[in-house]
Write a protein that holds these residues in place. Structure first.
Motif, short mmCIF file in Angstrom:
data_model
loop_
_atom_site.label_atom_id
_atom_site.label_comp_id
_atom_site.label_asym_id
_atom_site.label_seq_id
_atom_site.Cartn_x
_atom_site.Cartn_y
_atom_site.Cartn_z
N ALA A 105 34.45 -26.37 -28.39
CA ALA A 105 34.94 -27.62 -27.94
C ALA A 105 35.88 -27.71 -28.04
O ALA A 105 36.82 -28.30 -27.02
CB ALA A 105 33.75 -28.77 -27.55
N MET A 106 36.65 -27.52 -29.23
CA MET A 106 38.18 -28.27 -28.49
C MET A 106 38.77 -26.62 -28.48
O MET A 106 38.79 -25.06 -29.31
CB MET A 106 38.93 -27.37 -30.50
N PRO A 107 39.81 -27.16 -27.00
CA PRO A 107 40.95 -25.80 -26.38
C PRO A 107 41.78 -25.16 -27.82
O PRO A 107 41.77 -24.11 -27.46
CB PRO A 107 41.61 -26.76 -25.90
N ALA A 108 42.48 -25.47 -28.56
CA ALA A 108 43.01 -24.81 -29.30
C ALA A 108 42.08 -23.48 -30.25
O ALA A 108 43.10 -22.95 -30.10
CB ALA A 108 43.56 -25.58 -30.23
N VAL A 109 41.20 -24.57 -30.36
CA VAL A 109 40.92 -23.54 -30.73
C VAL A 109 40.00 -22.08 -30.09
O VAL A 109 40.36 -20.81 -30.58
CB VAL A 109 38.80 -23.47 -31.81
N ARG A 110 39.36 -21.82 -28.69
CA ARG A 110 39.32 -21.33 -27.81
C ARG A 110 40.88 -20.35 -27.32
O ARG A 110 40.33 -19.58 -27.30
CB ARG A 110 38.34 -21.72 -27.33
N ALA A 111 41.44 -21.04 -27.58
CA ALA A 111 42.58 -19.87 -27.86
C ALA A 111 43.07 -19.25 -29.14
O ALA A 111 43.40 -18.00 -28.56
CB ALA A 111 43.99 -21.07 -27.24
N PHE A 112 43.15 -19.60 -29.80
CA PHE A 112 43.11 -19.31 -31.09
C PHE A 112 42.82 -17.95 -31.21
O PHE A 112 42.76 -16.78 -31.41
CB PHE A 112 43.03 -19.94 -32.02
N LEU A 113 40.93 -18.07 -30.24
CA LEU A 113 40.48 -16.46 -31.33
C LEU A 113 40.68 -15.82 -29.47
O LEU A 113 39.63 -14.77 -29.74
CB LEU A 113 38.78 -17.55 -31.44
N LEU A 114 40.99 -16.48 -28.31
CA LEU A 114 41.19 -14.86 -26.87
C LEU A 114 41.50 -13.98 -27.71
O LEU A 114 41.01 -12.89 -27.36
CB LEU A 114 41.38 -16.29 -26.53
N ILE A 133 31.88 -15.16 -22.28
CA ILE A 133 32.72 -13.49 -22.44
C ILE A 133 33.12 -12.79 -20.90
O ILE A 133 33.86 -12.58 -20.53
CB ILE A 133 31.75 -12.47 -22.92
N GLY A 134 31.69 -13.40 -20.33
CA GLY A 134 31.77 -13.07 -18.88
C GLY A 134 32.70 -13.80 -17.65
O GLY A 134 33.30 -13.44 -16.88
N THR A 135 32.84 -15.28 -17.98
CA THR A 135 33.89 -15.91 -17.06
C THR A 135 35.38 -15.85 -18.24
O THR A 135 35.98 -15.92 -17.15
CB THR A 135 32.78 -18.15 -17.34
N VAL A 136 35.89 -16.40 -19.34
CA VAL A 136 37.17 -16.50 -19.47
C VAL A 136 38.01 -14.64 -20.44
O VAL A 136 38.43 -14.52 -20.04
CB VAL A 136 36.87 -17.31 -20.56
N ASP A 182 22.51 -27.01 -26.68
CA ASP A 182 22.49 -26.49 -24.93
C ASP A 182 23.28 -27.07 -23.98
O ASP A 182 24.48 -27.03 -23.38
CB ASP A 182 21.48 -26.56 -24.26
N GLU A 183 23.03 -28.74 -25.05
CA GLU A 183 23.86 -30.07 -24.12
C GLU A 183 25.25 -30.44 -24.13
O GLU A 183 26.38 -29.75 -23.15
CB GLU A 183 23.08 -31.53 -24.32
N HIS A 184 25.73 -29.66 -25.28
CA HIS A 184 27.10 -30.16 -25.70
C HIS A 184 27.86 -28.34 -25.79
O HIS A 184 28.72 -28.92 -25.06
CB HIS A 184 26.45 -29.93 -27.13
N ASP A 185 27.20 -27.61 -25.52
CA ASP A 185 27.69 -26.27 -24.93
C ASP A 185 27.85 -26.06 -23.36
O ASP A 185 29.31 -25.14 -23.36
CB ASP A 185 27.19 -24.46 -25.73
N SER A 186 26.99 -26.39 -22.51
CA SER A 186 27.12 -26.54 -21.32
C SER A 186 28.18 -27.71 -20.45
O SER A 186 28.30 -27.35 -19.19
CB SER A 186 25.50 -26.13 -20.59
N SER A 187 28.01 -29.13 -21.70
CA SER A 187 28.89 -29.71 -20.47
C SER A 187 30.62 -30.41 -21.31
O SER A 187 31.17 -31.33 -20.40
CB SER A 187 28.06 -30.99 -21.08
N ALA A 190 35.99 -27.05 -21.67
CA ALA A 190 36.83 -25.88 -22.21
C ALA A 190 35.17 -24.85 -22.37
O ALA A 190 34.70 -24.60 -23.13
CB ALA A 190 37.30 -25.99 -23.66
N ALA A 191 35.68 -24.28 -21.60
CA ALA A 191 35.11 -22.93 -21.28
C ALA A 191 33.62 -23.05 -21.78
O ALA A 191 32.94 -22.66 -22.19
CB ALA A 191 35.54 -21.72 -22.18
N PRO A 192 33.55 -23.66 -21.09
CA PRO A 192 31.08 -24.45 -20.42
C PRO A 192 30.61 -22.95 -20.75
O PRO A 192 31.12 -22.32 -19.60
CB PRO A 192 31.60 -25.49 -20.24
N LEU A 193 28.75 -23.33 -20.93
CA LEU A 193 28.19 -22.46 -20.34
C LEU A 193 28.19 -21.95 -19.17
O LEU A 193 27.51 -22.86 -19.23
CB LEU A 193 27.57 -22.46 -21.61
N THR A 194 28.62 -21.02 -18.54
CA THR A 194 27.94 -20.83 -17.27
C THR A 194 27.65 -19.46 -17.00
O THR A 194 28.06 -19.01 -17.19
CB THR A 194 29.09 -21.78 -16.19
N VAL A 195 26.86 -19.76 -15.93
CA VAL A 195 26.31 -17.87 -15.77
C VAL A 195 27.55 -17.68 -14.68
O VAL A 195 28.24 -18.07 -13.98
CB VAL A 195 25.24 -18.16 -13.99
#
Ligand code: DC
Length: 228
Positions: A105-114, A133-136, A182-187, A190-195
């Motif tokens: 959920a941490m933006p720095a982690v997501r940016a680091f792995l992108l 993957i399909g969104t970001v 589910d709740e944590h990943d979707s809400s 930073a890059a929440p789980l969506t279709v």
């Protein structure tokens, strides 16, 4: 030059993404990339460092010194290395699942792995699974699939997986963890789980594993115009 294809498979935990994506990758001869495992490896590093949950400043500092590498065996199975140590087994515990959800959920982690994730998709055809993957990560993926199943079904599968590994957790607790994750990943912001737009949604609740693999391979085959 040979054309590289990219297939993005997203969905909640326990929908069977890894098993199905790996099998499909093997059929098409594509590289399988499990991005959840990379977040889990960061989670393990945070756990080992004794960082408090939610402490994004401490995790941010940790990132600079992290040496995470992926390896792929002949069988297409991905292995994760942290500072040269094979941690593939260590990252599959309920504790590290919670850690991975926290750090992801941490933006720095997501940016680091992108970049790491994107560069894997440049060198060859890939099937990459995750949440964004399909969104970001690969917004221009040739095929986007959203793989899902009811929370009860996913909990049932996870319960059996954990029991097979000798991890003793009651079904209700597994279900609670799945719903919380589910709740944590979707809400998260930073890059929440969506279709992803244009994604084919496949619900595996009523499908066997073989049928799920078939359904995914059919979508890939139709979209790419190639046979498995
Ligand atoms: O798929 P998994 O259960 O191994 O993923 C572990 C955690 O990592 C999960 O809580 C969601 C997160 N994750 C993510 O945020 N983005 C991804 N692309 C993959 C996983």
């Amino acid at each position: 030059m040979e054309r590289h294809y990219s297939v993005a498979i997203d969905g909640p935990s326990g929908a069977g993404k890894s098993t199905i994506a790996r099998a499909a990758a093997q059929r098409f001869g594509f590289l399988y990339v499990d991005t959840g495992a990379i977040y889990r490896t960061v989670g393990l590093a945070a756990e080992r460092r004794g960082i408090a949950y939610g402490d994004s400043a401490a995790v941010g500092e940790l990132l600079g010194g992290l040496d995470i590498r992926l390896g792929h065996g002949e069988d297409g199975v991905q292995r994760e290395f942290l500072g040269g140590e094979d941690v593939s087994g260590l990252i599959r515990t309920p504790e590290i699942s919670r850690r991975a959800s926290d750090v992801s959920a941490m933006p720095a982690v997501r940016a680091f792995l992108l970049d790491m994730q994107r560069s894997l998709g440049r060198s060859m055809s890939v099937i990459m699974d995750g949440r964004d993957i399909g969104t970001v990560v690969l917004p221009d993926a040739d095929v986007k699939i959203f793989l899902t199943a009811s929370a009860e079904c996913r909990a049932e599968r996870r319960f059996r997986e954990l029991a097979a590994k000798g991890i003793d957790m009651g079904f209700d607790e597994v279900l609670r963890e799945i719903v919380a994750r589910d709740e944590h990943d979707s809400s998260r912001a930073a890059a929440p789980l969506t279709v992803a737009e244009g994604a084919s949604v496949i619900d595996t609740s009523e499908l066997t594993l073989a049928e799920s693999i078939e359904a995914v391979c059919t979508v890939i085959s139709e979209k790419l115009g190639v046979r498995p």
